[in-house]
Design an enzyme around this catalytic site. Structure first.
Site, PDB file in Angstrom:
ATOM      1  N   ALA A  76       2.638   1.931   7.375  1.00  0.00           N
ATOM      2  CA  ALA A  76       3.415   0.698   7.454  1.00  0.00           C
ATOM      3  C   ALA A  76       4.289   0.500   6.229  1.00  0.00           C
ATOM      4  CB  ALA A  76       2.486  -0.499   7.626  1.00  0.00           C
ATOM      5  N   THR A  77       3.857   0.992   5.081  1.00  0.00           N
ATOM      6  CA  THR A  77       4.700   0.867   3.887  1.00  0.00           C
ATOM      7  C   THR A  77       6.026   1.575   4.114  1.00  0.00           C
ATOM      8  OG1 THR A  77       2.887   0.592   2.336  1.00  0.00           O
ATOM      9  CG2 THR A  77       4.925   1.530   1.461  1.00  0.00           C
ATOM     10  N   ASN A 156      -1.536 -10.847   5.361  1.00  0.00           N
ATOM     11  CA  ASN A 156      -2.629  -9.920   5.131  1.00  0.00           C
ATOM     12  C   ASN A 156      -3.726 -10.493   4.245  1.00  0.00           C
ATOM     13  OD1 ASN A 156      -0.240  -9.523   3.327  1.00  0.00           O
ATOM     14  ND2 ASN A 156      -1.736  -8.397   2.128  1.00  0.00           N
ATOM     15  N   SER A 204       0.471  -0.087  11.559  1.00  0.00           N
ATOM     16  CA  SER A 204      -0.128   1.153  11.073  1.00  0.00           C
ATOM     17  C   SER A 204      -1.428   1.455  11.807  1.00  0.00           C
ATOM     18  CB  SER A 204      -0.402   1.085   9.571  1.00  0.00           C
ATOM     19  OG  SER A 204      -1.453   0.210   9.290  1.00  0.00           O
ATOM     20  N   HIS A 206      -4.389   2.686  10.521  1.00  0.00           N
ATOM     21  CA  HIS A 206      -5.705   2.487   9.903  1.00  0.00           C
ATOM     22  C   HIS A 206      -6.150   1.033   9.910  1.00  0.00           C
ATOM     23  CE1 HIS A 206      -4.880   1.033   5.664  1.00  0.00           C
ATOM     24  NE2 HIS A 206      -3.672   1.391   6.026  1.00  0.00           N
ATOM     25  N   THR A 244       8.205  17.057   9.468  1.00  0.00           N
ATOM     26  CA  THR A 244       7.335  17.570  10.517  1.00  0.00           C
ATOM     27  C   THR A 244       6.296  16.517  10.884  1.00  0.00           C
ATOM     28  OG1 THR A 244       7.618  19.829   9.707  1.00  0.00           O
ATOM     29  CG2 THR A 244       5.709  19.397  11.128  1.00  0.00           C
ATOM     30  N   CYS A 329      -3.526  -3.579  -1.912  1.00  0.00           N
ATOM     31  CA  CYS A 329      -2.354  -2.941  -2.508  1.00  0.00           C
ATOM     32  C   CYS A 329      -1.963  -3.611  -3.811  1.00  0.00           C
ATOM     33  CB  CYS A 329      -1.182  -2.982  -1.542  1.00  0.00           C
ATOM     34  SG  CYS A 329      -1.477  -1.998  -0.065  1.00  0.00           S
TER      35      CYS A 329
END
Lengths: 386, 141
Positions: A76-77, A156, A204, A206, A244, A329
């Site tokens: 997500a960052t 968050n 995201s 996780h 990739t 974070c």
């Protein structure tokens, strides 16, 4: 310390990998037919490609969009950075003004601060004492040269749900792109970009009990032309995100998304009930204050301040409890959470706060043991205080 | 929790977990070795020269420290503290009370904050908290 006795209440930082996802990922890593590069034309590559596209479809179904609207990123960052920098840099000739809020995640604040240093104007909206950014403040902040609004779905730190549909209506009326950081909302409440009026939406894996290191930016194909990529190279993801593709992580993301879609309703009800159980116990302790709106909140997040107690000492008293002070974070900030300061908490109170966040694998026993630990810790620290 | 506080020294952890010079405000058996009969009176400042008291606070961090020193024959017979603060603050108060026992009151505050932090293997970033402890203790002399 017996690690198995630890109580994990930090799902908002990272939700433990679902064993079903872990098993699927392990299978994919061991599958000789999935070792190809999904960009390659040979059979190995196409097999990997098919697995990626199946996972993409699962992620797309979770938020109610076509698969072509999902661009995979490293998390997500990166998705937030791509949404913000990609939009603003591409729109530089049209205007250089963005509206966001002081309570956004650092992965939104920091790219905007970088753009400010480069000459972009940013209006930072304040939240109210409940941690909600009132839509009328957004409406008042928009200018003719505004090219982007970035406002999160669920905060968050506090778990407070923002009035995103109202933001979307305002932005639609004014013709401004809306980016929504939906990391804490996807899989828990409605995060359909069309319903929200969101032009861009980040989430995201996780936070959905999927693997770390993989996320997504959701946007309509037409929007891609209005974006500048952050990474240039092989042209993957429609040229918007070269590199990739991490097949095993995408496979894990896809299954996590499927499970979230299938189990969100039952999970949500159970987790909300656990959160209420936790709050009822905490509310009995002296000096405990709830941070954020009492009802407009996502199921699993509870942020409380402990008046009269030092936050570091509280954490030191709770070695068996995995919780956060502020955002994971931002754990290096010893001055307390900037989000709680924005809600009006003093520096001392902000530094004496804990975020407890429940998830799919949280149990009533976890809650009860956590409460026992917190009661013990609070009682001892109050006894030491003048 | 910050990276530095995640690794408190053994000395800090030990004194934070089991301070021997703290006085509980909730009654019952106090933590450490103090007995109820040793309880410093709340009006110690007006109770004569048997007790010396001092307190200080740092609003930004919420740190609050108070000391009570019992004097006999010009020496510090017993020292107690109460503190709201980080583990380093509490450990520092406990350690200082231990250093003060038996010391002549005329000798003043033992050492300085920099030396105290070194003695407890505390990170130098905690100097601000040590200054609050020093301010509280200096009021006793």
């Amino acid at each position: 310390m017996n690690f198995s006795d630890c109580i994990y209440l930090d799902n908002a930082a990272s939700a433990p990998l679902d064993p079903r996802v872990a098993a699927r990922m392990a299978e994919s890593l061991a599958d000789p037919l999935l070792q190809g590069n999904p960009s390659s034309q040979h059979a190995h590559g196409q097999r990997a490609r098919a697995a990626v596209e199946a996972a993409r479809a699962s992620c797309a179904r979770l938020v109610g969009v076509p698969p072509t609207h999902v661009v995979f990123t490293s998390g997500a960052t990166e998705a937030n950075n791509l949404a913000i920098q990609g939009t603003v840099r591409a729109a530089a000739t049209r205007g250089r003004h963005v509206v966001s809020a002081r309570i956004e995640h650092k992965s939104v604040l920091d790219p905007l601060r970088q753009l400010q240093r480069e000459g972009c104007a940013v209006t930072w909206l304040e939240c109210d004492a409940d941690g909600i950014v009132p839509p009328e403040r957004l409406a008042a902040a928009l200018r003719p040269e505004t090219v982007l609004v970035s406002l999160m779905r669920v905060n968050n730190e506090t778990g407070v749900v923002q009035p995103t549909e109202a933001y979307g209506a305002i932005c639609r009326e004014r013709g401004v792109a809306l980016h929504v950081d939906a990391v804490q909302g996807v899989g828990k409440l409605d995060c359909n970009p069309q319903a929200l009026g969101a032009t861009l939406l980040s989430f995201s894996a996780h936070k959905l009990h999927g693997p770390k290191g993989i996320g997504a930016l959701v946007l309509a194909p037409a929007q891609r032309a209005s974006m500048q990529p952050l990474l240039q190279g092989g042209g993957q993801e429609w040229g918007l995100r070269s590199g990739t593709l991490a097949v095993h992580q995408i496979i894990g993301f896809g299954l996590a998304a499927e499970l979230a879609a299938a189990e969100a309703s039952a999970d949500g009800a159970r987790i909300s009930a656990l959160r209420e159980r936790l709050w009822r116990g905490l509310a009995e302790l002296p000096g405990v204050l709830l941070n954020g709106h009492p009802r407009e909140r996502a199921p699993g997040i509870l942020n409380v301040s402990f008046d009269g107690i030092d936050g570091e000492s509280l954490l030191a008293e709770l070695p068996m409890l995995a919780v956060s002070t502020g955002s994971a974070c931002d754990s290096a900030n010893a001055d307390g959470s900037y989000v709680l300061r924005a809600l009006g908490r003093s520096a001392a109170l902000a530094a004496s706060s804990l975020r407890l966040s429940l998830g799919r694998f949280s149990t009533a026993d976890d809650v009860d043991r956590a409460l026992a630990e917190l009661r013990r810790a609070v009682t001892r620290l109050h006894a030491l205080a003048p | 929790m910050s990276g530095e506080s995640a690794g408190w020294s053994e000395a800090i952890q030990r004194r934070f977990q089991s301070p021997t010079h703290a006085w509980s405000t909730t009654g019952g058996t106090p933590p450490g070795n103090a007995s109820p009969e040793d309880a410093p009176p709340e009006d110690a400042l007006t109770a004569g020269a048997e007790w010396r008291c001092g307190s200080a606070r740092q609003p930004d961090t919420g740190t609050v420290v108070s000391f009570r020193l019992q004097l006999r024959d010009g020496r510090i017979a017993a020292a107690f503290f109460r503190a709201r603060g980080c583990p380093c603050t509490i450990a520092l108060c406990d350690w200082l009370c231990e250093q003060l026992r038996g010391r002549p009151i005329a000798d003043g505050v033992p050492g300085d904050p920099e030396q105290w932090l070194r003695a407890l293997a505390a990170p130098p970033e905690r100097m601000g908290r040590a200054f609050v402890v020093e301010d509280a203790l200096r009021q006793c002399f």
